[in-house]
Design a protein around this motif. Structure first.
Motif, short mmCIF file in Angstrom:
data_model
loop_
_atom_site.label_atom_id
_atom_site.label_comp_id
_atom_site.label_asym_id
_atom_site.label_seq_id
_atom_site.Cartn_x
_atom_site.Cartn_y
_atom_site.Cartn_z
N GLU A 43 -2.90 6.82 -4.17
CA GLU A 43 -3.99 5.96 -3.70
C GLU A 43 -3.39 4.78 -2.93
O GLU A 43 -2.24 4.41 -3.14
CB GLU A 43 -4.80 5.41 -4.88
N THR A 44 -4.20 4.19 -2.05
CA THR A 44 -3.72 3.03 -1.29
C THR A 44 -4.39 1.74 -1.72
O THR A 44 -4.14 0.69 -1.14
CB THR A 44 -3.95 3.23 0.22
N SER A 45 -5.23 1.81 -2.74
CA SER A 45 -5.90 0.61 -3.25
C SER A 45 -5.78 0.58 -4.76
O SER A 45 -6.02 1.59 -5.44
CB SER A 45 -7.39 0.63 -2.86
N ALA A 46 -5.43 -0.57 -5.28
CA ALA A 46 -5.30 -0.71 -6.73
C ALA A 46 -6.64 -0.56 -7.44
O ALA A 46 -6.70 -0.15 -8.60
CB ALA A 46 -4.67 -2.06 -7.08
N LYS A 47 -7.73 -0.86 -6.75
CA LYS A 47 -9.06 -0.73 -7.36
C LYS A 47 -9.38 0.71 -7.74
O LYS A 47 -10.16 0.95 -8.65
CB LYS A 47 -10.14 -1.26 -6.42
N LEU B 146 -7.34 2.85 -9.04
CA LEU B 146 -6.41 3.35 -10.06
C LEU B 146 -6.99 3.22 -11.46
O LEU B 146 -7.76 2.31 -11.76
CB LEU B 146 -5.09 2.57 -9.99
N ASN B 147 -6.57 4.15 -12.33
CA ASN B 147 -6.95 4.03 -13.74
C ASN B 147 -5.89 3.20 -14.46
O ASN B 147 -4.88 2.82 -13.88
CB ASN B 147 -7.13 5.42 -14.38
N ILE B 148 -6.11 2.95 -15.73
CA ILE B 148 -5.22 2.06 -16.49
C ILE B 148 -3.78 2.57 -16.53
O ILE B 148 -2.85 1.79 -16.35
CB ILE B 148 -5.75 1.86 -17.93
N SER B 149 -3.58 3.86 -16.74
CA SER B 149 -2.20 4.36 -16.82
C SER B 149 -1.49 4.23 -15.47
O SER B 149 -0.30 3.93 -15.42
CB SER B 149 -2.18 5.81 -17.32
N GLN B 150 -2.23 4.44 -14.37
CA GLN B 150 -1.63 4.26 -13.05
C GLN B 150 -1.30 2.80 -12.80
O GLN B 150 -0.25 2.46 -12.24
CB GLN B 150 -2.57 4.79 -11.97
N LEU B 151 -2.22 1.90 -13.20
CA LEU B 151 -1.97 0.47 -13.05
C LEU B 151 -0.72 0.05 -13.83
O LEU B 151 0.10 -0.72 -13.34
CB LEU B 151 -3.18 -0.34 -13.51
N ALA B 152 -0.59 0.59 -15.04
CA ALA B 152 0.58 0.27 -15.87
C ALA B 152 1.86 0.75 -15.19
O ALA B 152 2.88 0.04 -15.19
CB ALA B 152 0.43 0.90 -17.25
N ARG B 153 1.82 1.93 -14.58
CA ARG B 153 3.00 2.46 -13.89
C ARG B 153 3.37 1.57 -12.70
O ARG B 153 4.55 1.27 -12.47
CB ARG B 153 2.73 3.89 -13.41
N VAL B 154 2.36 1.13 -11.94
CA VAL B 154 2.62 0.25 -10.80
C VAL B 154 3.23 -1.07 -11.28
O VAL B 154 4.22 -1.56 -10.72
CB VAL B 154 1.33 0.01 -9.98
N LEU B 155 2.66 -1.65 -12.33
CA LEU B 155 3.17 -2.91 -12.85
C LEU B 155 4.61 -2.75 -13.34
O LEU B 155 5.45 -3.62 -13.08
CB LEU B 155 2.27 -3.46 -13.96
N GLU B 156 4.90 -1.67 -14.03
CA GLU B 156 6.27 -1.44 -14.50
C GLU B 156 7.25 -1.32 -13.33
O GLU B 156 8.37 -1.81 -13.39
CB GLU B 156 6.34 -0.20 -15.40
N THR B 157 6.81 -0.68 -12.26
CA THR B 157 7.65 -0.55 -11.07
C THR B 157 7.92 -1.93 -10.45
O THR B 157 9.04 -2.24 -10.06
CB THR B 157 6.99 0.38 -10.03
N LEU B 158 6.88 -2.76 -10.38
CA LEU B 158 7.05 -4.11 -9.84
C LEU B 158 7.97 -4.95 -10.72
O LEU B 158 8.75 -5.75 -10.23
CB LEU B 158 5.69 -4.77 -9.65
N ARG C 126 0.83 -1.22 0.00
CA ARG C 126 0.00 0.00 0.00
C ARG C 126 0.86 1.27 0.00
O ARG C 126 0.50 2.27 -0.62
CB ARG C 126 -0.97 -0.02 1.16
N GLN C 127 2.01 1.22 0.66
CA GLN C 127 2.93 2.36 0.62
C GLN C 127 3.46 2.57 -0.80
O GLN C 127 3.59 3.70 -1.26
CB GLN C 127 4.09 2.15 1.59
#
Length: 140
Positions: A34-38, A40-52, A25-26
């Protein structure tokens, strides 16, 4: 990629990277606010996935195995040993899923098809030892 697929991959990545809930969540908050993936929009989700992915997560294909993968002699040996153990009543579940669970427990690899040669040899030896143990206990 669909929003649902991003959510699925992000949660799988968090699990594989062994992120606890607070750390996960951090990370989301740092990247998106945001602290929940739900939320997030698609571009934010893509950024999180790229970071992971940058932290070491790799997407593994779930496509059916190719003929080339099943032609490996060590994989064939593992499957033959497993089937022999099913036939002898040592193993109750003959499914590929059950074999995959055994392989995961012994090597940490999710599928016998993804084993490298040393790991495949390790699985073969473990199966042989299991057979010998059962043979010893039933012969007494």
């Amino acid at each position: 990629m669909t929003r649902q697929k991003y959510l699925q991959l992000i949660h799988i990545a968090a699990h594989h990277l062994k992120l606890d809930d607070t750390t996960y969540r951090q990370l989301l908050h740092r990247l998106t606010g945001e602290t929940s993936a739900k939320a997030l929009n698609i571009s934010q989700l893509a950024r999180v996935l790229e970071t992971l992915k940058a932290k070491g997560f790799r997407i593994q294909s779930t496509q059916p195995t190719t003929k080339k993968q099943t032609d490996r002699p060590q994989i064939q040996k593992i499957q033959a040993l497993w089937q022999a153990m099913v036939d002898d009543g040592i193993v109750r579940d003959a499914s590929a899923t059950a074999l995959a669970h055994f392989v995961k427990r012994e090597t940490g690899c999710d599928s016998p098809y993804w084993l490298d040669n040393p790991q495949a040899s390790q699985v073969i030896e473990k199966l042989k030892q299991w057979q010998k143990r059962v043979a010893r206990t039933t012969s007494c």
